[in-house]
Each structure stands twice: as C-alpha cells, then as structure tokens.
Motif scaffolding. Structure first.
Motif, PDB file in Angstrom:
ATOM      1  N   PRO A  11      39.628  13.569  17.864  1.00 28.40           N
ATOM      2  CA  PRO A  11      40.966  13.339  18.729  1.00 28.40           C
ATOM      3  C   PRO A  11      41.515  12.261  18.420  1.00 28.40           C
ATOM      4  O   PRO A  11      42.751  12.093  18.550  1.00 28.40           O
ATOM      5  N   MET A 198      46.688   4.249  47.674  1.00 22.06           N
ATOM      6  CA  MET A 198      45.582   4.321  46.642  1.00 22.06           C
ATOM      7  C   MET A 198      44.393   4.672  47.281  1.00 22.06           C
ATOM      8  O   MET A 198      43.530   5.624  47.119  1.00 22.06           O
ATOM      9  N   ALA A 201      44.696   8.518  48.455  1.00 19.70           N
ATOM     10  CA  ALA A 201      43.988   9.279  47.370  1.00 19.70           C
ATOM     11  C   ALA A 201      42.757   9.132  47.090  1.00 19.70           C
ATOM     12  O   ALA A 201      41.914  10.293  47.131  1.00 19.70           O
ATOM     13  N   LEU A 239      40.473  -1.328  41.570  1.00 16.14           N
ATOM     14  CA  LEU A 239      41.772  -1.160  40.936  1.00 16.14           C
ATOM     15  C   LEU A 239      43.178  -1.806  41.588  1.00 16.14           C
ATOM     16  O   LEU A 239      43.725  -2.475  40.905  1.00 16.14           O
ATOM     17  N   GLY A 302      44.222  -7.507  32.358  1.00 15.85           N
ATOM     18  CA  GLY A 302      44.493  -6.163  31.639  1.00 15.85           C
ATOM     19  C   GLY A 302      43.445  -5.410  30.917  1.00 15.85           C
ATOM     20  O   GLY A 302      43.019  -4.096  31.383  1.00 15.85           O
ATOM     21  N   ILE A 303      42.526  -6.262  30.176  1.00 18.08           N
ATOM     22  CA  ILE A 303      41.455  -5.657  29.445  1.00 18.08           C
ATOM     23  C   ILE A 303      40.232  -5.036  30.543  1.00 18.08           C
ATOM     24  O   ILE A 303      39.726  -4.141  30.530  1.00 18.08           O
ATOM     25  N   ARG A 305      40.840  -4.423  33.571  1.00 15.22           N
ATOM     26  CA  ARG A 305      41.275  -3.268  34.018  1.00 15.22           C
ATOM     27  C   ARG A 305      40.988  -1.783  33.391  1.00 15.22           C
ATOM     28  O   ARG A 305      40.557  -0.898  33.702  1.00 15.22           O
ATOM     29  N   ARG A 306      41.430  -1.851  32.020  1.00 15.16           N
ATOM     30  CA  ARG A 306      41.170  -0.691  31.081  1.00 15.16           C
ATOM     31  C   ARG A 306      39.901  -0.521  30.939  1.00 15.16           C
ATOM     32  O   ARG A 306      39.250   0.737  30.875  1.00 15.16           O
ATOM     33  N   GLU A 311      39.825   3.744  29.795  1.00 14.50           N
ATOM     34  CA  GLU A 311      41.150   3.619  29.316  1.00 14.50           C
ATOM     35  C   GLU A 311      41.670   4.857  29.133  1.00 14.50           C
ATOM     36  O   GLU A 311      42.860   5.391  29.121  1.00 14.50           O
ATOM     37  N   GLY A 312      40.744   6.014  29.088  1.00  9.75           N
ATOM     38  CA  GLY A 312      41.477   7.442  28.958  1.00  9.75           C
ATOM     39  C   GLY A 312      42.129   7.781  30.266  1.00  9.75           C
ATOM     40  O   GLY A 312      43.343   8.298  30.180  1.00  9.75           O
ATOM     41  N   SER A 313      41.601   7.539  31.343  1.00 11.91           N
ATOM     42  CA  SER A 313      42.215   8.223  32.507  1.00 11.91           C
ATOM     43  C   SER A 313      43.312   7.263  33.058  1.00 11.91           C
ATOM     44  O   SER A 313      44.245   7.741  33.934  1.00 11.91           O
ATOM     45  N   ARG A 314      43.035   6.078  32.992  1.00 13.07           N
ATOM     46  CA  ARG A 314      44.130   5.065  33.857  1.00 13.07           C
ATOM     47  C   ARG A 314      44.743   4.256  32.825  1.00 13.07           C
ATOM     48  O   ARG A 314      44.336   3.305  32.278  1.00 13.07           O
TER      49      ARG A 314
ATOM     50  N   ARG B 103      46.845   7.111  12.441  1.00 13.06           N
ATOM     51  CA  ARG B 103      47.174   7.260  13.869  1.00 13.06           C
ATOM     52  C   ARG B 103      46.514   6.486  15.015  1.00 13.06           C
ATOM     53  O   ARG B 103      47.033   5.797  15.806  1.00 13.06           O
ATOM     54  N   LEU B 115      49.319  -4.107  27.242  1.00 14.81           N
ATOM     55  CA  LEU B 115      48.536  -5.240  28.183  1.00 14.81           C
ATOM     56  C   LEU B 115      49.726  -6.564  28.194  1.00 14.81           C
ATOM     57  O   LEU B 115      49.408  -7.622  28.737  1.00 14.81           O
ATOM     58  N   PHE B 153      51.858   5.955  26.009  1.00 15.38           N
ATOM     59  CA  PHE B 153      50.708   6.177  26.541  1.00 15.38           C
ATOM     60  C   PHE B 153      50.400   7.176  27.456  1.00 15.38           C
ATOM     61  O   PHE B 153      49.589   8.164  27.412  1.00 15.38           O
ATOM     62  N   ARG B 156      51.480  10.805  26.127  1.00 12.37           N
ATOM     63  CA  ARG B 156      50.455  10.996  25.130  1.00 12.37           C
ATOM     64  C   ARG B 156      49.193  11.551  25.964  1.00 12.37           C
ATOM     65  O   ARG B 156      48.547  12.964  25.424  1.00 12.37           O
ATOM     66  N   GLN B 157      48.788  11.051  26.850  1.00 12.32           N
ATOM     67  CA  GLN B 157      47.545  11.531  27.757  1.00 12.32           C
ATOM     68  C   GLN B 157      47.855  12.846  28.373  1.00 12.32           C
ATOM     69  O   GLN B 157      46.895  13.568  28.346  1.00 12.32           O
ATOM     70  N   VAL B 268      51.612   6.800  41.563  1.00 16.30           N
ATOM     71  CA  VAL B 268      50.760   5.652  41.580  1.00 16.30           C
ATOM     72  C   VAL B 268      49.562   5.810  42.410  1.00 16.30           C
ATOM     73  O   VAL B 268      48.732   5.080  42.004  1.00 16.30           O
ATOM     74  N   ALA B 269      49.260   6.952  43.023  1.00 19.42           N
ATOM     75  CA  ALA B 269      47.928   7.109  43.433  1.00 19.42           C
ATOM     76  C   ALA B 269      47.080   7.233  42.369  1.00 19.42           C
ATOM     77  O   ALA B 269      45.727   6.868  42.465  1.00 19.42           O
ATOM     78  N   GLY B 270      47.694   7.914  41.229  1.00 19.15           N
ATOM     79  CA  GLY B 270      46.699   8.125  40.022  1.00 19.15           C
ATOM     80  C   GLY B 270      46.532   6.978  39.433  1.00 19.15           C
ATOM     81  O   GLY B 270      45.810   6.942  38.162  1.00 19.15           O
ATOM     82  N   GLY B 271      46.807   6.022  39.675  1.00 18.79           N
ATOM     83  CA  GLY B 271      46.690   4.574  38.978  1.00 18.79           C
ATOM     84  C   GLY B 271      47.512   4.512  37.756  1.00 18.79           C
ATOM     85  O   GLY B 271      47.503   3.553  37.160  1.00 18.79           O
TER      86      GLY B 271
END
Lengths: 314, 275
Positions: A11, A198, A201, A239, A302-303, A305-306, A311-314, B103, B115, B153, B156-157, B268-271
C-alpha cells in the motif's frame, strides 16, 4: 490484475528495481500521470512549508536587519544565546508554559463533565451538544474583543456584577498578576468545547456490555467514572491534552487582542514575542531563533501525537 | 413526582445552566450590539437593554470598513479553498491509488509538512514573501495556503478505501484521468472533501496572525484584522459598535457551522483536527 495485486500488497508503494522488473509503457504513462497529479502540491508544500521551516533555522544563525536592508551577517549561535539570556523572552517562555498549565486540567475536567452531562440526557442532546460546541466554532478575535469588554475595568460586565455584590472593581487585564490567568479563562472556555466533543465521541463508543456489567456489579456514579470510564477514555484524554499543548504553545489571537502582551510583558507568550522581535524590534534573526525553539517543540509534540495515536487513523 | 423525574429535571437544569454559561459571551455580544450607548453600562446586568440603538451596526460597518474587509476575507477564503481542492484532491488520489516510483517518499514529505504549523513559520515565510516582492498583495494572503498537507493526508486516507474495481470500471469505460477524478473519485470521497472544505474555510476566515504580518494596506484587511484594529483605535469606548462588528464577522462563520455542524463535529471528534 497483476498490477492491482501489487498495489494491495504494497500500500505504501515500495519502489521496485527497474532491472528486475522492466517497466511496461502503460505503467510508465501511468507513473507520468501520477507525477503530474502530485507535482503542484509538492512544489507548493516545498515552497511554503519546508523552505520557510528551513529558513527559520538558517536565519536564526544570522543578524538580519529588516530596516537597513543590509546583508545578513553570520553570528552563529549568538541569537540563541541572546534570546535565552533575554529576560523578556524568558518570561514569554515561562508564560506560555504557565498558560498551558492553567488551561489544560480545567478544560479536560469541564469538557468531561459536559460530555457526561450531555450523554445523561435523551431528548435535546444534539441541541445541547451544538450549543456547547459553539465557542470552538466562533471567530476567536471577535470573541476576544467581546471578552475584553466583559473583563473591562470600567463598565465591564464582571465588574458590574462585582459592584452589585460589593467587590471593588478588579483590573483583570491591567493587573500584572491577573492578565495571563484572565486570558487563560478564554482559552478554557474554548478548549472545554473541544474536550467535550472528543469525550462525547469516546463515551458513545463505550460498549453497552460495559455499562451492563457495571450495573450488574452495582458500580455507579463516581466510582464508575474513576474505575471504569476514565481508563477507557485514556486515549481521548491523551489526544486532547496533546492538542491543547499545541494550541497553548501557539496562543496568539487572544493575547494580541486582550493585552498585547502587557502589562509590562506579564502576558507575553512565545508567539507574541516572536512577532515583537520581528516586527517591533525588526530583529528577524532573533525572531527566527525563537521560531526555531517553537518549531522544535511543536514538531516533537506532533511526532508524539502521530506515534501514540497511530499515524494511520489520526 | 417520582425520584426518576426529579433526577431528570435536575439533569436538564444542569445542562441548561452549562449552556447558559458557555453561550454567555454570545448573548452579551448580541445584547450589546443593539443597546444604546447609555444602556450598556447603566442597566448592563439586565439581559434586555432599556433602549435600543441599531446605528451601532452602521457605525461598526463604516468605522471598521467592514464592507471592504468582508469582501476581501471572502475572496481570500474562497481563493484558498479552490486552490487547495485543485491541488489536494489530485495529489491525494495519486498517493492513494497511483503507482509510481517515490510514492512513499512523497507521502513522507506530506507527513513531515503535517508537523510544521503555519504559525511557527510565519516569520520566515514573511521573510521569503517580502523577498519575492509579494508583501502587501492579495497573493501573499492566498498563495502560501494554496495547498494543505492536512488536506492531502486526510483525503488520501479516505481515497485508499475506494474499491479498485470502481477505478478499473472507469478505465474500461475509457475515462481519462481528469474524467475519473471528476466523475468517480470526487463523488466517492465527497464526505471527506466536505469536511476538509469546512475546516479550511474556518481556519482561513478566522486567521489573524498571517494577515497581520503581510497586509499593511487597508484594502487588504481581513475581517478579524479589521475588527482588532477598530478596537485598538477605539478611544471612546464604543462598546455597542464593537459588539456589532463582532456580530458581523462572527455571523457568517457561525451560520456555516450550524449548517454543517454534523460534519464539523464528526471531523473534530474523529481527531481530524489540523494543527
């Protein structure tokens, strides 16, 4: 189909070696199209994000005089030494940390309380949620203008209330000891709304089975919150805290409108200080040095946080 | 009355007071914006002013030159949004579905840019913009935000989840890349695009620091800037006109929020919060 399977396996698009895998002409045309699609964005990101970021590091090593327009002079780390020894800059750093410290815990607590309150009511919950979130959606400068008069020394709303209950007028924004905490209340007002959404949720994603198990074991109220809900909500808390640190480090609009860093620098924060160094003292080298400190801090946060949040979802 | 009912009423009372407190600045703003000058302080604690004066709005509009600022703000916000969509959607698509060398490198560049917050690089960016001779132009207000790492970003997700079969079908139908983007990819990722567009409009309509640095020309003032400068120039403590000005620049953005609140709140809730 071969190509599709390839993309499913990789991917992230691992670059393949051309020797092993001669590129068919169709694939080459596809690659050319892809480059055309990413090129504008890449050029703009480089020009307006990466280059300015690097420029901060470079300019921090020079004396840059904006007024005389004289050529940059190499000064090495002198700008960093100078700002770190400057009491005004030191105070702005301490103030920024203080601002974060004052805002984060109350915002988390109020946000969680509001979220619990919102989940406890059935009808009208959406309306309550929308209204409670309004502080986050509004224009911060406009709200700061409003707060400036709410906290006004003469005729301000809070002092009118104080007059009724017999407290003398308090100079919220003019008292060196009160200016920063007063600005922080605006930050809390706004950040609570964010924390509430947040947590809300997070709370709605708690499985019903857990609520049922608690009910069966007679775990309710504060015990349930402390022993069951808070551990479950830990990722949300992390978060929100990270987001608040980032916003706290970058606090500017409210300070600029409410006090402009005064009285006597007691509410100066790092960003207002950067602005002052660059555009009031026209010392862009030192301004850039302070930018570098802010940048490094924010990139580190930031790093974190990810990393912690995936890093995929947020 | 049962205990259950008492509990329920208590909850609603609590919720109502929480809403009242958090809404207070808005209520105070609205009240003051229509109150006559003498009625602002004299009966300042009553939610309804004893005498009204709608000329507050006319004074705010004129003295802060809000007409110019609102028009400029709308042009800047829309310009940024259009450019961001034109650059982010194709880039996100290429990163999600394209096959090309480098890529992952491009994706890492996007993650790195994610960042770097705009506020922290405003000063060096200003240095660059003024070297290019662009300071004090509308271009300087728009161009630095013509693309968004956050947008690329986030889109793309979402685009990764578009089934490949859909794209193959488009190709089989002889659709070119532009047609595929327009007819297949954009409709399939509309929720993500809308969420991003909403965030973009909010951020750039409300932006204050960057316009403050690059826009000296009164013609280039954005709404928050015009209001802040109006306040700094206000010596007569014209609370009414200031509150009216605050209402004028808040109204478009709050209306937009109410219109798209579901998407905004879900984002927002989803971050998915930029910055």
């Amino acid at each position: 189909m071969k190509g599709l399977r390839h993309s499913a396996h990789h991917p992230r698009g691992r670059p393949e070696s051309p020797a092993k895998n001669p590129v068919p002409p169709g694939r080459r045309r596809e690659a050319a199209t892809a480059y055309a699609l990413v090129a504008p964005a890449m050029v703009l990101l480089t020009a307006f994000v990466l280059v300015p970021g690097l420029l901060a590091f470079v300019a921090a090593l020079f004396r840059v005089d904006l007024i005389s327009g004289s050529p940059w002079t190499w000064v090495g780390l002198d700008n960093f030494r100078a700002i770190l020894a400057d009491p005004a800059v030191q105070r702005s750093i301490v103030n920024t940390l203080l601002y974060c410290a004052i805002t984060i815990v109350p915002s988390l607590a109020i946000g969680l309380a509001l979220a619990l309150l919102a989940t406890s009511i059935g009808r009208g919950r959406t309306l309550v949620q929308t209204l409670l979130f309004l502080p986050f959606a509004a224009n911060l400068v406009a709200m700061a203008v409003v707060f400036r008069y709410i906290y006004g020394f003469r005729g301000g709303f809070v002092n009118q209330v104080f007059a009724v209950i017999g407290i003398g007028p308090v100079n919220f924004l003019g008292d060196p000891a009160l200016a920063l905490p007063t600005i922080a209340t605006v930050g809390i007002w706004r950040a609570s709304a964010l924390a509430m959404i947040m947590y809300l949720a997070g709370l709605t994603s708690v499985p019903t089975a857990i609520h049922e198990a608690c009910a069966a074991d007679g775990i309710t109220g504060f015990t349930k919150l402390r022993r069951v809900l808070l551990p479950l909500l830990r990722p949300v808390t992390v978060l929100v805290t990270v987001l608040m640190v980032m916003q706290g480090v970058q606090v500017f609009d409210t300070v600029n409108v409410l006090t402009q860093g005064g009285p006597r620098g007691t509410s100066e924060t790092v960003l207002t200080m950067t602005w002052r160094l660059g555009f009031v003292y026209f010392d862009l080298g030192r301004g850039a040095a302070l930018c570098v400190l802010v940048l490094v801090t924010l990139i580190a946060v930031g790093i974190f946080r990810r990393r912690t949040l995936g890093e995929g979802s947020r | 009355m049962t205990a259950q009912n008492v509990k329920l009423i208590g909850r609603y009372a609590l919720a109502a007071s929480a809403v009242a407190i958090s809404m207070f600045p808005f209520v105070w703003m609205a009240r003051t914006s229509v109150a006559a000058r003498e009625s602002i302080v004299v009966d300042g604690l009553s939610p309804v002013p004893s005498s009204y004066d709608l000329s507050n709005y006319a004074r705010a509009w004129q003295n802060a030159d809000l007409g110019t600022a609102m028009l400029n703000g709308a042009m800047v916000t829309c310009g940024i949004l259009i450019l961001q969509l034109l650059t982010c959607v194709p880039a996100a698509f290429a990163l999600a579905k394209g096959r090309f060398r480098g890529r992952s490198f491009v994706f890492y560049v996007v993650l790195a840019c994610l960042l770097v917050p705009a506020e922290a690089t405003a000063l060096p960016l200003f240095l660059g913009i003024s070297q290019l001779g662009l300071a004090d132009t509308q271009t300087a207000l728009i161009l630095p935000f013509a693309t968004s790492a956050f947008g690329i970003f986030m889109l793309r997700q979402h685009m990764v989840t578009i089934p490949d079969a859909l794209l193959d079908a488009a190709r089989a139908d002889g659709l070119g890349i532009v047609a595929t983007l327009r007819r297949v990819v954009v409709p399939a990722s509309m929720p993500a695009i809308t969420t991003f567009a909403v965030f973009s409009v909010f951020i750039h309509w409300n932006d204050y620091l960057w316009p403050l640095l690059v826009a000296r020309d009164p013609e280039l003032r954005t709404p928050p800037m015009a209001l802040a400068l109006f306040q700094q120039s206000d010596t007569g403590q014209d609370f009414g006109a200031l509150a009216a000005g605050a209402v004028i620049i808040t109204l478009p953005i709050v209306s937009l929020f109410l219109l798209v609140q579901r998407r905004f709140i879900a984002g927002v809730a989803g971050g998915e919060l930029p910055g």
